[in-house]
Design a protein around this motif. Structure first.
Motif, PDB file in Angstrom:
ATOM      1  N   ASP A 190      -3.703   3.718  -5.875  1.00 24.52           N
ATOM      2  CA  ASP A 190      -2.792   3.549  -4.751  1.00 24.52           C
ATOM      3  C   ASP A 190      -1.385   3.238  -5.258  1.00 24.52           C
ATOM      4  OD1 ASP A 190      -2.922   3.351  -1.727  1.00 24.52           O
ATOM      5  OD2 ASP A 190      -1.952   1.445  -2.160  1.00 24.52           O
ATOM      6  N   GLN A 232     -11.617  -0.877   4.936  1.00 22.93           N
ATOM      7  CA  GLN A 232     -11.552  -2.231   5.504  1.00 22.93           C
ATOM      8  C   GLN A 232     -10.528  -2.311   6.625  1.00 22.93           C
ATOM      9  OE1 GLN A 232     -10.876  -1.268   2.264  1.00 22.93           O
ATOM     10  NE2 GLN A 232     -11.100  -3.057   0.912  1.00 22.93           N
ATOM     11  N   LEU A 244      -2.385   3.269   4.407  1.00 22.59           N
ATOM     12  CA  LEU A 244      -3.467   2.399   4.883  1.00 22.59           C
ATOM     13  C   LEU A 244      -4.589   3.164   5.560  1.00 22.59           C
ATOM     14  CD1 LEU A 244      -1.519  -0.658   6.361  1.00 22.59           C
ATOM     15  CD2 LEU A 244      -3.056  -0.670   4.390  1.00 22.59           C
ATOM     16  N   LYS A 257      -7.976   3.310   3.904  1.00 23.97           N
ATOM     17  CA  LYS A 257      -8.616   2.056   3.496  1.00 23.97           C
ATOM     18  C   LYS A 257      -9.719   1.690   4.499  1.00 23.97           C
ATOM     19  CE  LYS A 257      -5.391   1.463   0.288  1.00 23.97           C
ATOM     20  NZ  LYS A 257      -4.578   2.641   0.550  1.00 23.97           N
ATOM     21  N   PRO A 281       0.823  -1.219   0.000  1.00 22.29           N
ATOM     22  CA  PRO A 281       0.000   0.000   0.000  1.00 22.29           C
ATOM     23  C   PRO A 281       0.852   1.262   0.000  1.00 22.29           C
ATOM     24  CG  PRO A 281       0.113  -0.894   2.212  1.00 22.29           C
ATOM     25  CD  PRO A 281       0.810  -1.887   1.317  1.00 22.29           C
ATOM     26  N   LEU A 325      -7.941  -4.893  -1.532  1.00 24.39           N
ATOM     27  CA  LEU A 325      -7.512  -3.825  -0.620  1.00 24.39           C
ATOM     28  C   LEU A 325      -6.932  -2.617  -1.345  1.00 24.39           C
ATOM     29  CD1 LEU A 325      -5.704  -5.909   2.159  1.00 24.39           C
ATOM     30  CD2 LEU A 325      -8.000  -4.916   2.264  1.00 24.39           C
ATOM     31  N   LEU A 326      -6.149  -2.862  -2.387  1.00 24.80           N
ATOM     32  CA  LEU A 326      -5.400  -1.794  -3.035  1.00 24.80           C
ATOM     33  C   LEU A 326      -5.911  -1.528  -4.444  1.00 24.80           C
ATOM     34  CD1 LEU A 326      -1.787  -2.948  -2.043  1.00 24.80           C
ATOM     35  CD2 LEU A 326      -3.426  -1.609  -0.693  1.00 24.80           C
ATOM     36  N   THR A 327      -5.929  -0.263  -4.816  1.00 29.99           N
ATOM     37  CA  THR A 327      -6.376   0.136  -6.140  1.00 29.99           C
ATOM     38  C   THR A 327      -5.188   0.501  -7.021  1.00 29.99           C
ATOM     39  OG1 THR A 327      -6.563   2.467  -5.535  1.00 29.99           O
ATOM     40  CG2 THR A 327      -8.499   1.068  -5.136  1.00 29.99           C
TER      41      THR A 327
END
Length: 269
Positions: free
Chosen positions: A226, A136, A131, A134, A128, A221-223
């Motif tokens: 990101d 979640q 964080l 995020k 990441p 979790l990550l785009t």
């Protein structure tokens, strides 16, 4: 399949003793594999077993995790980064390629930025940029902040749910969960607190070593944005997108990771 040996590294006075796995030819290019939150060297077992000739990998288990010493404090990203340099000193690694998996890439990039003399290259696998943005992770923190020993096995099992786009072997997942359960509640809390309260974007500054960024387009979790933040911050960096792969490419596609790692090293030979 490469043979994997497990040893212990004594980091010196005031620092923990860390177990580490080692594989590959002693004369090969040294890699240091840096695991993420709650994991141990076991998370890299799929890579270690498939390590090709010409590479020599070390995978330390970090303080508080797995079978490593578990001091009462010292769980900020910079603490783990300082341990990483001490580990390299302890096992006689002058300079290495650092391979960070998930949040393990944070301490790897801190070392790359602060000690470029010790880092030949940086590989970030599903790492990441930050964080704190995020949802979640913030929701998970609301559960972890109240955590007490013993940690519920169901909570540890939840961590692997949905992280990969393809099913993993039950035996491997059980080992991962068992390793997570070796981590005491205070380490769950303080490590995640450190990741959320540290300005992780600032840890991207000053990195001038060649950097390979790997991201699976099914990462829950990550785009891509990101990962773009990482690329914009590190001048000599490039992104590889793994289609159909989730957060943990080193579990789902270890052969591809190793091929791309070998190409990355060859381009800079």
């Amino acid at each position: 399949m490469a043979a994997v040996a497990v040893h212990s590294a004594v980091l010196g006075e005031g620092r923990p003793t860390l177990p580490y796995a080692e594989a590959g030819h002693p004369g090969g290019t040294p890699l240091v594999l840096v695991h993420g939150y709650l994991d141990s060297w076991w998370t890299f077992e799929p890579l270690l077993r498939r390590l090709p000739p010409g590479l020599h990998a070390y995978a330390p288990t970090q303080r508080g995790h797995g079978d490593a010493d578990k001091p009462p404090d010292g769980y900020l990203p910079e603490d783990f980064a300082e341990d990483l340099v001490a580990f390299m000193d302890g096992v006689g690694i002058e300079r290495a390629v650092l391979v960070g998996g998930s949040s393990g890439g944070v301490q790897a990039r801190i070392v790359a930025g602060r000690r470029p003399d010790r880092v030949a290259g940086l590989v970030l696998l599903g790492v990441p940029a930050t964080l704190a943005d995020k949802p979640q992770v913030v929701q998970f923190w609301n559960r972890v902040r109240e955590l007490r020993d013993p940690v519920d096995p169901a909570l540890a099992a939840e961590l692997t749910d949905g992280l990969t786009a393809t099913p993993m072997g039950r035996g491997f997942l059980k080992t991962v969960v068992d390793e997570n359960l070796k981590v005491p509640a205070h380490v769950w809390r303080e490590t995640l607190r450190g990741l959320l309260e540290t300005d992780l974007r600032a840890t991207l500054s000053g990195i001038l070593v060649p950097t390979l960024v790997v991201w699976g387009d099914k990462d829950p979790l990550l785009t891509r944005e990101d990962q773009r933040t990482i690329l914009d911050a590190i001048p000599d960096s490039r992104l590889l997108v793994y289609e159909g792969v989730g957060h943990l490419a080193y579990w789902e596609a270890p052969e591809r990771v190793l091929r791309d790692l070998a190409d990355f090293l060859a381009d800079r030979a």
